[in-house]
Design an enzyme around this catalytic site. Structure first.
Site, PDB file in Angstrom:
ATOM      1  N   HIS A 163       0.832  -1.213   0.000  1.00 29.05           N
ATOM      2  CA  HIS A 163       0.000   0.000   0.000  1.00 29.05           C
ATOM      3  C   HIS A 163       0.863   1.258   0.000  1.00 29.05           C
ATOM      4  O   HIS A 163       0.439   2.307   0.477  1.00 29.05           O
ATOM      5  CB  HIS A 163      -0.945   0.042   1.211  1.00 29.05           C
ATOM      6  CG  HIS A 163      -1.694  -1.232   1.450  1.00 29.05           C
ATOM      7  ND1 HIS A 163      -2.964  -1.473   0.955  1.00 29.05           N
ATOM      8  CD2 HIS A 163      -1.336  -2.363   2.119  1.00 29.05           C
ATOM      9  CE1 HIS A 163      -3.355  -2.686   1.331  1.00 29.05           C
ATOM     10  NE2 HIS A 163      -2.387  -3.243   2.028  1.00 29.05           N
ATOM     11  N   GLU A 297       9.537   8.334 -16.789  1.00 25.22           N
ATOM     12  CA  GLU A 297       8.176   8.802 -17.071  1.00 25.22           C
ATOM     13  C   GLU A 297       7.734   8.380 -18.465  1.00 25.22           C
ATOM     14  O   GLU A 297       6.578   8.009 -18.683  1.00 25.22           O
ATOM     15  CB  GLU A 297       8.104  10.321 -16.920  1.00 25.22           C
ATOM     16  CG  GLU A 297       8.242  10.757 -15.461  1.00 25.22           C
ATOM     17  CD  GLU A 297       8.516  12.246 -15.298  1.00 25.22           C
ATOM     18  OE1 GLU A 297       8.687  12.668 -14.156  1.00 25.22           O
ATOM     19  OE2 GLU A 297       8.567  12.980 -16.305  1.00 25.22           O
TER      20      GLU A 297
END
Ligand code: ARG
Length: 463
Positions: A163, A297
């Site tokens: 998480h 990216e």
């Protein structure tokens, strides 16, 4: 315009003209010219087989072969001149030029029993097969860097996350190998895909087969195909090999994208676990201090483009009636783009990883004693306390630590014993990150031996 159509391969039955936009809309030469060499080799194999079947004389075959090689030499030298509006696709362009070089009488015999439907399928398979072998090489090379780094940097301990919250200490190499082994599955899948790409449709005709007893196996062998496609109707229309490649690449790009995302996070000032080399970063036009992880990216971003081609092409296929339909021409561009996107991405990922600077002290500084709460519970498990109970007790220690503002590893023995009397003096030894990772020693875990075993498994796939 009607006159021009008469000149086209299929022009015989046409009297009306073609809308000029339709000419351009129909044309594929501007992208399928990349298949020039495969188209020439396929034609030579086809002519040879027709010679062996008695359709061409020895002289005719030799003329055709020499002519085709001359056409290929023009392509290779960048001297082939495309005739707009006439050279509809690579097959028509090559045949038109062959006729100009050796004369239409002999050149006109090349297409006996053949259809462009089998030609395009053959060309694409040959081209993709060779590209997939290159991509396999890129992937192996990237995985060698991964294995090498995982071996050298096996002693770096960092937080492992679930998480995106600190969970348990792990080895940095364990993180690298988690992706390394996902990419290794991609490598296995790629090797499977190549097998299905490398099957020959040549000799299937337009759809029903070849009426001149052509030896399909001989042509397949000459072109380096592993086997034949066994149904001519399926053979000309099958673009599952493209769909499968797009699906394969989408899965790989999904892995690359997540790998990149982790590294983007790890390279922020807040984490600082890694630093990207200048070669794979760029600056900001406004903010002088910026160093941006553009390479990562773009890897993440291009995965969207890869999935898009895959999903789009599945839509193109869905609902087509059987055998060849012109919709299938829409398989070429996604294939070309995907080969470039996936091939470049793997090489960029390798470059990023090979030049990445790691900051093990930052990794270690990010560890926090709460990440040993499970180890605290496990300690009591080893004293015979049921895990459900120990989980609760350890939770109480976390609460005590928070309430008193004392890091969990600095709680005194008396404070811990106050939570549960079964804590003994040796509890102090639990608060050790290196020990914690070494405890995870069942196969696949984050202990040193386990991580090195994973590296060995990976390496065995790369030979
Ligand atoms: N350019 C076509 C393609 O890429 C070649 C096959 C044309 N076949 C036909 N029947 N019109 O699919």
């Amino acid at each position: 315009m009607a006159e021009k159509q008469q000149n086209m391969l299929w022009g015989g039955r046409f009297t009306g003209g073609l809308d000029p936009l339709m000419v351009a809309y129909n044309e594929s030469i501007y992208f399928d010219q990349i298949l020039h060499k495969q188209d020439i080799l396929g034609s030579i194999a086809f002519a040879r087989a027709n010679f062996n079947a008695g359709i061409l004389t020895k002289e005719e075959f030799t003329k055709i072969e020499t002519g085709l090689l001359a056409v290929e030499a023009e392509w290779a030298a960048g001297k082939f001149v495309i005739q707009p509006g006439i050279d509809e696709d690579i097959h028509t362009a090559n045949e038109r030029r062959l006729g100009e070089i050796i004369g239409k009488d002999v050149a006109g015999k090349l297409h006996t029993g053949r259809s462009r439907n089998e030609q395009i399928a053959t060309d694409m398979r040959l081209w993709l097969r060779d590209e997939l072998h290159k991509i396999e090489g890129f992937l192996v090379s990237f995985l060698k860097v991964t294995a090498q780094r995982a071996e050298t940097e096996v002693d770096y301990v960092m937080p492992g996350y679930t998480h995106l919250q600190r969970a348990q200490p792990i080895r940095w190499s364990h993180w690298m190998m988690s992706y390394g082994l996902a990419f290794a599955s991609d490598l296995e899948r790629l090797r499977e895909v190549i097998k299905r790409v490398n099957r020959s449709p040549l000799g299937c005709g337009a759809l029903a087969g070849n009426p001149f007893g052509i030896d399909r196996q001989a042509m397949a062998t000459e072109l380096g195909f592993d086997s034949l496609l066994w149904n001519s109707m399926g053979g000309v229309a099958d673009r599952d090999f493209v769909a499968e490649f797009l699906q394969w690449g989408s899965m790989l790009m999904q892995h690359i994208s997540r790998w990149a995302e982790d590294l983007i996070i790890y390279s922020t000032a807040e984490f600082g676990f890694v630093r990207l080399a200048d070669a794979y970063s760029t600056g900001s036009s406004l903010m002088p201090q910026k160093k941006n992880p553009d390479s990562l990216e773009l890897l993440r971003g291009k995965s969207g483009r890869a999935f898009g081609h895959m999903a789009g092409f599945m839509m193109t296929l869905k609902g087509l009636p059987s055998t060849y339909n012109k919709d299938l021409q829409e398989s070429v561009e996604p294939m070309l783009d995907h080969v470039k996107t996936v091939g470049d991405s793997i090489q960029i990922a390798e470059g990023v990883l090979a030049t990445l600077a790691t900051q093990p002290e930052k990794m270690r500084a990010a560890l926090d004693p709460f990440m040993l709460a499970t180890d605290l519970a496990d300690y009591l498990v080893r004293k015979g306390v049921p895990f459900r109970e120990t989980h609760h007790i350890s939770g109480q220690c976390v609460a005590l630590s928070e309430a008193t503002g004392t890091p969990m590893n600095e709680l005194t023995y008396e404070q811990l014993a106050g939570v549960d009397p079964r804590f003994e003096k040796d509890i102090a030894q639990v608060f050790n990150y290196d020990k914690s990772v070494e405890m995870r020693s069942a196969k696949g875990g984050t202990s040193k031996a386990c991580v090195l075993e994973q590296v060995a498994v990976l390496k065995s796939m790369l030979e």
